[in-house]
Every structure is written in C-alpha cells, then in structure tokens.
Design a protein around this motif. Structure first.
Motif, mmCIF file in Angstrom:
data_model
loop_
_atom_site.group_PDB
_atom_site.id
_atom_site.type_symbol
_atom_site.label_atom_id
_atom_site.label_comp_id
_atom_site.label_asym_id
_atom_site.label_seq_id
_atom_site.Cartn_x
_atom_site.Cartn_y
_atom_site.Cartn_z
ATOM 1 N N ARG A 1 47.482 85.644 -68.739
ATOM 2 C CA ARG A 1 49.353 85.260 -69.517
ATOM 3 C C ARG A 1 49.520 86.703 -69.987
ATOM 4 O O ARG A 1 51.362 86.410 -70.089
ATOM 5 C CB ARG A 1 48.897 84.125 -70.311
ATOM 6 C CG ARG A 1 48.516 83.034 -70.190
ATOM 7 C CD ARG A 1 47.458 81.920 -71.557
ATOM 8 N NE ARG A 1 49.376 81.876 -71.910
ATOM 9 C CZ ARG A 1 49.797 80.749 -71.356
ATOM 10 N NH1 ARG A 1 50.229 80.266 -70.444
ATOM 11 N NH2 ARG A 1 50.746 80.433 -72.361
ATOM 12 N N GLU A 2 49.182 86.903 -70.596
ATOM 13 C CA GLU A 2 49.978 88.743 -71.147
ATOM 14 C C GLU A 2 50.514 89.436 -70.386
ATOM 15 O O GLU A 2 51.842 89.724 -70.069
ATOM 16 C CB GLU A 2 49.011 89.512 -71.697
ATOM 17 C CG GLU A 2 48.085 89.282 -73.432
ATOM 18 C CD GLU A 2 47.601 89.711 -74.085
ATOM 19 O OE1 GLU A 2 47.165 90.677 -73.238
ATOM 20 O OE2 GLU A 2 47.463 89.618 -75.391
ATOM 21 N N GLY B 1 53.739 87.419 -69.011
ATOM 22 C CA GLY B 1 54.734 87.489 -69.889
ATOM 23 C C GLY B 1 54.401 86.101 -70.514
ATOM 24 O O GLY B 1 56.010 85.975 -71.265
ATOM 25 N N ARG B 2 53.703 85.612 -70.767
ATOM 26 C CA ARG B 2 53.247 84.817 -71.427
ATOM 27 C C ARG B 2 52.978 84.719 -72.493
ATOM 28 O O ARG B 2 51.761 85.151 -72.716
ATOM 29 C CB ARG B 2 53.306 83.367 -70.631
ATOM 30 C CG ARG B 2 53.371 83.126 -69.358
ATOM 31 C CD ARG B 2 53.581 82.031 -68.796
ATOM 32 N NE ARG B 2 53.886 80.685 -69.300
ATOM 33 C CZ ARG B 2 55.218 79.892 -68.648
ATOM 34 N NH1 ARG B 2 55.663 80.706 -68.157
ATOM 35 N NH2 ARG B 2 55.310 79.070 -69.909
ATOM 36 N N SER B 3 53.991 83.759 -73.843
ATOM 37 C CA SER B 3 52.709 83.834 -74.851
ATOM 38 C C SER B 3 52.173 82.596 -75.351
ATOM 39 O O SER B 3 52.445 81.770 -74.981
ATOM 40 C CB SER B 3 53.907 84.653 -76.192
ATOM 41 O OG SER B 3 54.356 83.456 -76.181
#
Length: 314
Positions: free
Chosen positions: A117-118, A121-123
């Motif tokens: 996820r990192e 670009g997803r938090s």
C-alpha cells in the motif's frame, strides 16, 4: 473509502455485470480427462468447455479451488494497492472449502499488505470482510447484486457486510438437473450418497426430475416434475409468483448449463420476463460456470432470488 468485491467462480453472475462493477473472480481449476480449464467466469473458457462436448465424462473431473496462497497472491498483487477494503463473497461453506480458504488467507494478507500500500501511495489500513452466501450458483446472484449496489452507494464496510449477510439468509437457489444419472455419478465421485441408484434409475425411466433447493447452507429436494420442460415451467412460474409478491433484492438470477437461447425458449421464461419488467426487477442471466456444469451436468437450470421466508410448492 474505496471498497472492492471478490467472488469465487461458482457464483453465477454475468460477465458484463462483473466487469461493470469491477469484481475480481477467484478462479477454480477443472481437470477433465487430462484437459484443463480455468473457471474464472470468462465467456471464452465456458464456451470452450461446452464446445468440447465432454458429456458424462465430466462427472469424474477434479476441481481445484484457489489455495490460501493463491488468494493471498491475488489480493496482494491486484487489490491491496487499489482498495481500502474488499468484501469477499463465496458459495456455501458447507459445500465448498473456498470460504475457509479465504479466511485463512486473510491472516497473511493483513500481515503483509503495508509495504504494498505504501508503494501504491495509499495510506491507512486494509480491511477484508468475508461473507458466506450460504447458497450455490445462481442462488448467490442476489447477494452479489445487492453488495454491488451498496458499494456504489458509498456505504461503509460494516453496512455492506451486514446487508450481504442479511441477503444471504434470505436467498433461495433452485436447481433443475437435466440428467439425473449424471448428478448421481458426480455426487458419488465426491462421496455424497444423497442421490440413490434407485432414485436415479426410476427418475430416468419415468423422466421424473427433482427440483432441488439451496437455502441457508443446506440443499435438498422440494418437489418433482415430469420432464425437464415441465420442470422449467414450474420453476419459472414459481419465480414469477415470488417476484409479484415482492423480493428483498430487486434482482433475479438465472444460469443455464449451455446456450442461453435454449433457456430462453423454455416454457414459462417469457412470462417470467414480463413479471420482472412489471415489478422493476433486474434479470441477471448467465451461462453456468464450468464448476457448476461439472457438478450438476450440462443443461441444468438454476434460479436465484432473495425474499422473505415462505414455503415453496411445486
């Protein structure tokens, strides 16, 4: 929050519906006499299976649902970086190991998703919700349709899962086999003695067809009819009555183990189409998946709907 959906290949819903709603299919591998098919609901593969005319040889086929490792790889590669939550819908756990497999896979997925996820670009955390449809084939269709609607409306993961479970409890799946001897042979190959030799021989001799029902994780006969066409008429008439009485989900699912034009020529089909149109009920029609045809035979008909508790009469 971006929510996705995954289903296993034995949930009979149309390919167009799958594509329109961005649904991921967990595939099942089918081996028949040394020939392999990947049941991921792709129309071309279903058509190839039908065109091969494997007939009664398919009852000895081996089916291999996705393993926990397969599910883990599918989610980590395709879904963790795209969605914040994925709702997984499976056919009834009492008939298939896929529900338990996805549960096992979820532990590894939830342990390993953060770097992926990192990188995407997803938090924030990644969530999984696994729901047993408690049904089979077209019987899972209403739950899939309602889950897709809830996701389109932007409902929360808790709301989506709760509603899916509610629809699962209210779903009825009906099966009309074309070849009772095939159904018995397939059941025996899996250690299921529910279709006896006497019953299949008598049914074949007299052209008696059972109408089987799947509901809340259980399957069994609820009626019998003389001949496949009469059975289709009875099943379509029943479905039309339930539509007129009111469904819990405004979607009705049909799957057929072969060319859909054959199904549409069966007696009672046109009246069911009219009943659905009058009531504003969406009809989801699809060829039965390869897994379904292997287990119940080509030419079988299944109907799925969700409604309040009732006693069906045929």
């Amino acid at each position: 929050m971006r929510i996705g959906m995954a289903i296993d290949a034995a949930c009979d819903v149309p390919q167009g519906f799958i594509e329109d709603n961005g649904i991921t299919v967990m595939p099942i591998k089918v081996n028949v006499n040394g020939e392999s098919f990947l049941d991921d609901r792709a129309p071309a593969e279903i058509a190839r299976f039908i065109a091969r005319k494997l007939g009664d040889r398919s009852h000895a086929a081996d089916t291999e649902p996705a393993t926990a490792e397969d599910v883990q790889q599918l989610f980590l590669e395709r879904m963790v970086g795209e969605y914040d939550c994925v709702v997984c819908l499976t056919i009834m756990a009492t008939r298939s190991p896929i529900h338990d497999t996805v549960i096992r896979a979820s532990f590894a997925i939830l342990k390993n998703y953060r770097p992926i996820r990192e990188a995407a670009g997803r938090s924030g955390p990644f969530l999984m919700r696994v729901v047993d449809s408690r049904n089979i084939f077209a019987g899972a269709g209403p739950m899939v349709a309602e889950t897709a609607r809830m996701i389109r409306e932007g409902r929360s993961p808790a709301e989506v899962r709760e509603r899916a479970a509610r629809v699962a409890d209210a779903s009825y799946g009906y099966l009309l086999p074309r070849d009772l001897n095939y159904l018995r042979s397939r059941a025996r190959s899996k250690g299921d003695r529910s279709v006896s030799l006497f019953t299949s021989m008598l049914g074949t001799a007299l052209d008696i067809k059972p109408i089987l029902r799947a509901h809340r994780g259980e399957t069994g006969p609820v009626g019998k009819v003389r001949g496949f066409e009469q059975g289709a008429q009875s099943l379509f008439d029943y479905a039309a009555r339930r539509v007129q009485a009111g469904l819990l989900v405004p979607s009705l699912s049909l799957s057929y183990g072969g060319d859909l034009d054959v199904m549409r020529d069966l007696p009672g089909y046109a009246a069911l189409v009219r009943a659905c149109a009058d009531a504003g009920v969406e009809m989801l029609e699809t060829p039965m998946g390869i897994t379904g045809m292997v287990n119940v035979g080509e030419g079988a008909l299944t109907v799925g709907l969700a409604c309040e508790d009732h006693t069906a009469s045929f």
